[in-house]
Design an enzyme around this catalytic site. Sequence first.
Site, PDB file in Angstrom:
ATOM      1  N   LYS A 279       0.816  -1.222   0.000  1.00  0.00           N
ATOM      2  CA  LYS A 279       0.000   0.000   0.000  1.00  0.00           C
ATOM      3  C   LYS A 279       0.844   1.265   0.000  1.00  0.00           C
ATOM      4  CE  LYS A 279      -4.691  -0.802   1.525  1.00  0.00           C
ATOM      5  NZ  LYS A 279      -5.681  -0.693   2.604  1.00  0.00           N
ATOM      6  N   HIS A 328      -4.062 -11.579   0.604  1.00  0.00           N
ATOM      7  CA  HIS A 328      -5.001 -11.217   1.665  1.00  0.00           C
ATOM      8  C   HIS A 328      -6.312 -10.649   1.150  1.00  0.00           C
ATOM      9  CE1 HIS A 328      -2.828  -7.378   1.061  1.00  0.00           C
ATOM     10  NE2 HIS A 328      -3.916  -6.773   1.514  1.00  0.00           N
ATOM     11  N   ASP A 357      -7.738  -9.623   8.207  1.00  0.00           N
ATOM     12  CA  ASP A 357      -7.676  -8.317   7.549  1.00  0.00           C
ATOM     13  C   ASP A 357      -9.060  -7.704   7.419  1.00  0.00           C
ATOM     14  OD1 ASP A 357      -6.405  -6.188   6.001  1.00  0.00           O
ATOM     15  OD2 ASP A 357      -7.421  -7.065   4.288  1.00  0.00           O
TER      16      ASP A 357
END
Length: 422
Positions: A279, A328, A357
């Site tokens: 990210k 994920h 998550d």
Amino acid sequence: MIETPSSFRQSQHRAEESISLSEVISALSYALDLTEGSVRGHALRSCLVGMRIGQEIGLAPEQMGALYYALLLKDVAGTNFASELDLIDASRRSARAANIMRKLGMGELAAEAVRCVDERWDGGGIPDRLKGEGIPLLARICSVARHLDIFASIRGVHGAMDTVLERSGTWFDPSLVKTARALDARGILWVHCQWGDDQPETRWAVLGLDPGRREHLEAAEIDRVCEAFADVVDAKSHYTFSHSMGVADAAEGIARRMGLAPDRLQLVRRAALLHDIGKLSVSNTILDKVGSLNAREWRMVRQHPGYTRRILERIAPFRELAVIAGQHHEKLDGSGYPNQLTARDLSLEARIVAVADIYGALSEDRPYRLGLEFDQIVPIMRDLAPLKLDGGCVEALVEIVTNHHKPVYTPAMASSMLYAVV
């Protein structure tokens, strides 16, 4: 064929591999180069330039070791400060960068070098307006090396040398500029670190300069590195503060409840800590956007698990961890991303991290909504199982959280939130 944890474990039966600190840090510094406004390969190239300057001026071995890691991690808190508000924030970030270096066990020399990398020779820098030789020497070297690479990306090598010369005595220590020019004249400064050079060769050159502090990291030291970089990722946006640590705690709890062996517990926790490192490639204007994302913005978001995997695969013993962390956002029915994998491709470890998550994302504030209470989250997650999420993992999560909560389930609240998870 897409490699998955399932296929990986069937085909790889290797002994535990040693991990050097330089291997881990050089790979994770690549993640810092993905942040908005950064230049790809910058950390590695500037490391080579800075280490050559340090060697030329005769730094002691202890200083060279600290300089090595400071150069690789000098941008750990980000850059680009345009306004007074930015400058105030930059001072905070400088302090945070130093704390991250300490958490990594780098020592005060490296921590202060990173904290003071934005100081200027004429006293016009941050965070303390230090001047001249009052700025730590390692910080001065980092500043010259950083800007040489940045200027080279814009103006070429000769333009970079001319620019640092023009700013000698204002931005930069004149003696270090003189050293850099001498190395350039001898054809030494830019070996393996010019634009267009093969990045693997640059990385091998950087690893060859490993100060040899440790040939092998112990398990606790690897965990500390993972936690430090989780802090870096989470600090990118105030909406994700402590997200990675929360996901790691949830994932470890689920794995423990499901009876995983200690080595698999460790693998799951590390993968959860680092699952969002990709990210760093996503702009904050996207991550902090209050309204709906457009098609281009969604494409950017959906790329981050792939970046996570590519970053972590640069550390050879992390290959399985990289696969798990990079999955994920995959779902059992093939509706996830980035590779639309299905149940047969997803190991139990990958399923655990995915559940943890989503739980973390639903419980935290986001720009477009407030975080949900546990009794609101449970029906949402149960609605996603077993088609998208592993039902056993979901129930394990419910059991461990229920030990600390007394939720009252309200299934009617679930439908409106089913897809509000990024």
